[in-house]
Scaffold this active site. Structure first.
Site, PDB file in Angstrom:
ATOM      1  N   CYS A  86       0.856  -1.188   0.000  1.00 34.57           N
ATOM      2  CA  CYS A  86       0.000   0.000   0.000  1.00 34.57           C
ATOM      3  C   CYS A  86       0.891   1.236   0.000  1.00 34.57           C
ATOM      4  O   CYS A  86       1.855   1.298   0.765  1.00 34.57           O
ATOM      5  CB  CYS A  86      -0.879  -0.026   1.255  1.00 34.57           C
ATOM      6  SG  CYS A  86      -1.986   1.385   1.390  1.00 34.57           S
TER       7      CYS A  86
ATOM      8  N   HIS B 108      -9.094  -4.115  -1.406  1.00 41.25           N
ATOM      9  CA  HIS B 108      -8.119  -3.295  -0.676  1.00 41.25           C
ATOM     10  C   HIS B 108      -8.493  -1.812  -0.771  1.00 41.25           C
ATOM     11  O   HIS B 108      -8.498  -1.093   0.236  1.00 41.25           O
ATOM     12  CB  HIS B 108      -6.727  -3.552  -1.263  1.00 41.25           C
ATOM     13  CG  HIS B 108      -5.632  -2.701  -0.695  1.00 41.25           C
ATOM     14  ND1 HIS B 108      -4.606  -3.208   0.056  1.00 41.25           N
ATOM     15  CD2 HIS B 108      -5.411  -1.357  -0.781  1.00 41.25           C
ATOM     16  CE1 HIS B 108      -3.801  -2.210   0.424  1.00 41.25           C
ATOM     17  NE2 HIS B 108      -4.260  -1.077  -0.080  1.00 41.25           N
ATOM     18  N   GLU B 109      -8.820  -1.363  -1.981  1.00 41.32           N
ATOM     19  CA  GLU B 109      -9.121   0.073  -2.159  1.00 41.32           C
ATOM     20  C   GLU B 109     -10.446   0.453  -1.500  1.00 41.32           C
ATOM     21  O   GLU B 109     -10.567   1.539  -0.928  1.00 41.32           O
ATOM     22  CB  GLU B 109      -9.138   0.443  -3.642  1.00 41.32           C
ATOM     23  CG  GLU B 109      -7.814   0.206  -4.380  1.00 41.32           C
ATOM     24  CD  GLU B 109      -6.603   0.840  -3.713  1.00 41.32           C
ATOM     25  OE1 GLU B 109      -6.767   1.839  -2.990  1.00 41.32           O
ATOM     26  OE2 GLU B 109      -5.491   0.324  -3.891  1.00 41.32           O
TER      27      GLU B 109
ATOM     28  N   HIS C 195     -10.085   1.356   2.027  1.00 44.26           N
ATOM     29  CA  HIS C 195      -9.655   2.738   2.300  1.00 44.26           C
ATOM     30  C   HIS C 195     -10.861   3.674   2.440  1.00 44.26           C
ATOM     31  O   HIS C 195     -10.811   4.638   3.203  1.00 44.26           O
ATOM     32  CB  HIS C 195      -8.767   3.259   1.162  1.00 44.26           C
ATOM     33  CG  HIS C 195      -7.342   2.789   1.224  1.00 44.26           C
ATOM     34  ND1 HIS C 195      -6.506   3.072   2.276  1.00 44.26           N
ATOM     35  CD2 HIS C 195      -6.595   2.070   0.343  1.00 44.26           C
ATOM     36  CE1 HIS C 195      -5.307   2.544   2.039  1.00 44.26           C
ATOM     37  NE2 HIS C 195      -5.336   1.928   0.879  1.00 44.26           N
TER      38      HIS C 195
HETATM   39 ZN   LIG Z   1      -3.751   0.947   0.065  1.00 41.80          ZN
END
Ligand SMILES: [Zn+2]
Length: 166
Positions: A96, A138-139, A142
């Site tokens: 990341c 993963h995104e 966020h």
């Molecule tokens: Zn990330």
């Protein structure tokens, strides 16, 4: 266009929940261009989320086309993305741009059905698998104030110091 500054762990801005995008105007297009430039400026950047540059809106860019021989959709701007279905689980290594010194082994769904708007506001559905599905999960994390660090089952076994970004 300009590359933006990336917030790094443990910045408090990375723990905030991002808000839905409702206005698809020129300012949004400009921001997406800057966000994409920021992603491409980073080493190995296959995805970025707006909160990583301090913008609390539900905007993600994913592009895993640099990985050969995997099923993927190329460059995707995903606005207000929602995972409709999950299937299977797999553990895989993630990095990341907000956690530059470590990688981690994280369990994610293998396959997802995703709904998202594009930069014009049109709604699309995508069936994704493997690395692309992992990148999207993963995104989206966020957008909900989560980092891969929050998903590690064991920091002792699943967190790895990164010597050189590959
Ligand atoms: Zn990330």
């Amino acid at each position: 266009m300009a590359a933006l500054e990336i917030l790094k762990y443990p910045s408090a801005g990375l723990k905030e929940i991002a808000l839905d995008v409702n206005v698809f105007d020129a300012a949004l297009q400009d921001f997406i261009a800057d966000l994409e430039e920021t992603m491409r400026a980073g080493p190995g950047g296959v995805g970025i989320a707006a909160p990583q540059v301090g913008c609390l809106q539900r905007i993600v860019i994913v592009d895993v086309s640099s990985k050969p021989k995997i099923k993927q959709h190329g460059r995707l701007v995903l606005i207000n993305p929602e995972i409709l279905e999950w299937e299977g689980m797999a553990k895989g290594r993630e990095g990341c741009m907000s956690v530059p010194d470590f990688t981690g082994a994280v369990i994610r769904a293998k396959n997802i059905k995703l709904q998202a708007q594009d930069e014009k506001g049109d709604v699309h559905e995508y069936d994704m698998e493997g690395f692309e599905a992992r990148a999207v999960q993963h995104e989206i994390d966020h957008l909900d104030g989560l980092l891969f660090l929050d998903r590690l089952v064991s920091r002792r076994n699943d967190l790895f110091a990164r010597k050189v970004y590959e």
